[in-house]
Scaffold this active site. Structure first.
Site, mmCIF file in Angstrom:
data_model
loop_
_atom_site.group_PDB
_atom_site.id
_atom_site.type_symbol
_atom_site.label_atom_id
_atom_site.label_comp_id
_atom_site.label_asym_id
_atom_site.label_seq_id
_atom_site.Cartn_x
_atom_site.Cartn_y
_atom_site.Cartn_z
ATOM 1 N N ASP A 123 72.020 133.827 30.570
ATOM 2 C CA ASP A 123 71.987 132.799 31.611
ATOM 3 C C ASP A 123 72.346 133.411 32.948
ATOM 4 O O ASP A 123 73.344 134.136 33.040
ATOM 5 C CB ASP A 123 73.029 131.701 31.324
ATOM 6 C CG ASP A 123 72.596 130.789 30.210
ATOM 7 O OD1 ASP A 123 71.383 130.544 30.082
ATOM 8 O OD2 ASP A 123 73.474 130.325 29.460
ATOM 9 N N ARG A 159 70.512 131.188 18.130
ATOM 10 C CA ARG A 159 69.588 132.115 18.797
ATOM 11 C C ARG A 159 70.114 133.553 18.748
ATOM 12 O O ARG A 159 71.331 133.770 18.809
ATOM 13 C CB ARG A 159 69.349 131.679 20.247
ATOM 14 C CG ARG A 159 70.594 131.660 21.082
ATOM 15 C CD ARG A 159 70.494 130.652 22.179
ATOM 16 N NE ARG A 159 71.030 129.372 21.738
ATOM 17 C CZ ARG A 159 71.520 128.454 22.554
ATOM 18 N NH1 ARG A 159 71.515 128.634 23.834
ATOM 19 N NH2 ARG A 159 72.008 127.341 22.094
ATOM 20 N N ARG A 193 64.004 135.135 20.104
ATOM 21 C CA ARG A 193 64.405 133.745 20.357
ATOM 22 C C ARG A 193 63.191 132.819 20.298
ATOM 23 O O ARG A 193 62.142 133.133 20.846
ATOM 24 C CB ARG A 193 65.074 133.641 21.737
ATOM 25 C CG ARG A 193 65.477 132.222 22.034
ATOM 26 C CD ARG A 193 66.456 132.103 23.150
ATOM 27 N NE ARG A 193 66.758 130.710 23.406
ATOM 28 C CZ ARG A 193 67.544 130.275 24.350
ATOM 29 N NH1 ARG A 193 68.148 131.155 25.134
ATOM 30 N NH2 ARG A 193 67.776 128.992 24.520
ATOM 31 N N ASP A 233 70.960 134.996 24.196
ATOM 32 C CA ASP A 233 70.952 133.975 25.238
ATOM 33 C C ASP A 233 71.479 134.612 26.522
ATOM 34 O O ASP A 233 72.622 135.075 26.558
ATOM 35 C CB ASP A 233 71.887 132.824 24.804
ATOM 36 C CG ASP A 233 71.728 131.608 25.683
ATOM 37 O OD1 ASP A 233 70.902 131.647 26.607
ATOM 38 O OD2 ASP A 233 72.441 130.612 25.434
#
Ligand code: PAF
Length: 432
Positions: A98, A93, A83, A96
């Site tokens: 989170d 990307r 990334r 990811d």
């Protein structure tokens, strides 16, 4: 042991392999156990440049690590998957991750906000969480609205502790594109943005003007939300100026002449409220429009003299397509006077064009702008002055320097009606 939920996503390369690789790495890390995960589903990208679909899901983990260590590990997984952290916002990307929920902890720092503030709006997160039977915490409201000064200070302290760079946009509401441009600039430059909406009685010399000032908090909050403002401070007058309130900021030469001459006590009122807002908000930066150039000069002086520790950022005037500078007062103009009001911008441009063509006589430049104003019978000019660009000090009668001169104008329109409207405008002769 904390139960946490991670959002999983990828839209470059072998998306599924990247996600599975990251989960295996997390599971192999001491202090983390991947308990279960939702199905991975294909979703359309939200925002950002044109790009392919994402594969998204959610993982449930148990961890003994603190939230920051988990975040750091997620970042390491993203980096190792390739990334690019310098890419534009919402760029495609390869991975990811989170942190969506971390037990019932609430964290609001520059790098980490949990519960994740936008997860309710994102079906690619909300649906997998529902699949795992996870109840979402109540959705936060944007912007957060705070009425009490001490509550706003507490929020500011929380942001500072979270290492957030904070931006403040002081307003009196009745928001328009000019305010939005300040908010967007603050959004670009700061981690957290607060706007204030307070019709400050101290800066009105006529109670009828104060009463007539437009107030529509719901409309203003919607504008703040769209501009990405995190919090709005909207105090009641009594909480800013309790009965025993007695201290005022005295202003200096920046407040003399022009607006200061026609609006008694106006700048002392502005300086007093702005100083109070700076104390309450403790922002790193505060954003003011150049349309109120004299106010900006007063505030710059105040920030230096009182050592408020807030950097003052002046932002360019935003204009309607016909050149009229945006102002909350424009809405009061009737159609004839609205059309006539464009003369202000035309007059400033005449002077600026003459300056660019080499005219350096202050008297000649003022005369050229004045002649343009005089072509409009509905415009009652109050002042037309050339001053130093930033300090607004008088420039005298000598030939103007090549940079650093600003022309300022104020005029009344609708003078034959009961509710005349006063407009101001200004332009840097070398710039703009
Ligand atoms: O420019 C304004 O709207 C006001 O003068 C300010 C700076 C918010 C102070 O009340």
């Amino acid at each position: 042991m904390t139960r946490a939920y991670l959002g999983l996503g990828a839209n470059l390369g072998d998306r599924e392999a990247s996600i599975r690789g990251a989960l295996a790495r997390l599971d192999a890390t001491p202090g983390i156990r991947v308990v279960r995960q939702s199905t991975l589903r294909e979703t359309e990208p939200v925002g950002g440049p044109p790009q392919g679909p994402y594969l998204n899901g959610v993982a449930e983990i148990d961890t003994t690590l603190p939230a920051y260590a988990l975040l750091a590990l997620c970042k390491a997984c993203e980096r190792d998957a390739g990334r690019d952290f310098d890419a534009e916002r919402n760029a495609p990307r390869p991975l990811d991750l989170d942190v969506l929920l971390f037990g019932d902890e609430r964290i609001d720092t520059r790098d980490l906000v949990v519960p994740h503030p936008r997860m309710h709006e994102r079906s690619f997160v909300a649906q997998p969480l529902a699949e795992l039977g996870v109840a979402l915490p109540p959705a936060p409201t944007f912007p957060r609205v705070v009425h009490a000064p001490d509550e706003f200070t507490a929020l500011a302290i929380e942001w500072t502790r979270g290492d957030c760079r904070t931006g403040l946009v002081p307003t009196m509401g009745a928001l328009h594109e000019g305010h939005v441009s300040l908010m967007r600039r603050a959004r670009r430059e700061c981690d957290r943005v607060a706007a204030t909406i307070f019709v400050n009685p101290l800066q009105f010399d006529q109670s009828a003007d104060l009463e007539a000032y437009p107030r529509d908090l719901d409309r203003d909050l919607a504008i703040c939300r769209d501009a990405g403002v995190d919090a709005v401070f909207a105090p009641a007058p009594a909480s800013m100026y309790p009965e025993a309130f007695a201290s005022h900021v005295a202003v200096g030469s920046e407040a003399e002449g022009m607006e200061g001459a026609v609006r008694a006590g106006h700048f002392a009122g502005v300086a007093t409220v702005v100083a109070k807002l700076f104390v309450v908000a403790r922002a790193d930066r505060a954003y003011f429009g150049e349309k109120d150039a004299q106010q900006l000069a007063v505030v710059r002086r105040l920030a230096i003299d009182l050592g408020v520790g807030t950097e003052i950022v002046g932002c360019p005037i935003v204009r309607e397509s016909d050149g009229l500078a945006m102002s909350s007062r424009n809405a009061r103009l009737g159609p004839r006077d609205r059309a006539a009001s464009t003369v202000l911008h035309r007059a400033l441009r005449v002077a600026r064009d003459a300056f660019r063509e080499g005219e350096r006589s202050a008297a000649a430049l003022v005369a050229s702008a004045r002649a343009q104003l005089d072509t409009e019978p509905l415009c009652a000019t109050e002042y037309l002055e050339l001053r130093h660009e930033r300090t607004l000090a008088s420039l005298g009668d000598d030939a103007l320097p090549d940079t650093g001169a600003r022309m300022l104008v104020a005029a009344r329109f609708d003078t034959d009606s009961a509710c005349e409207t006063r407009l101001i405008d200004n332009m840097s002769l070398a710039g703009d």
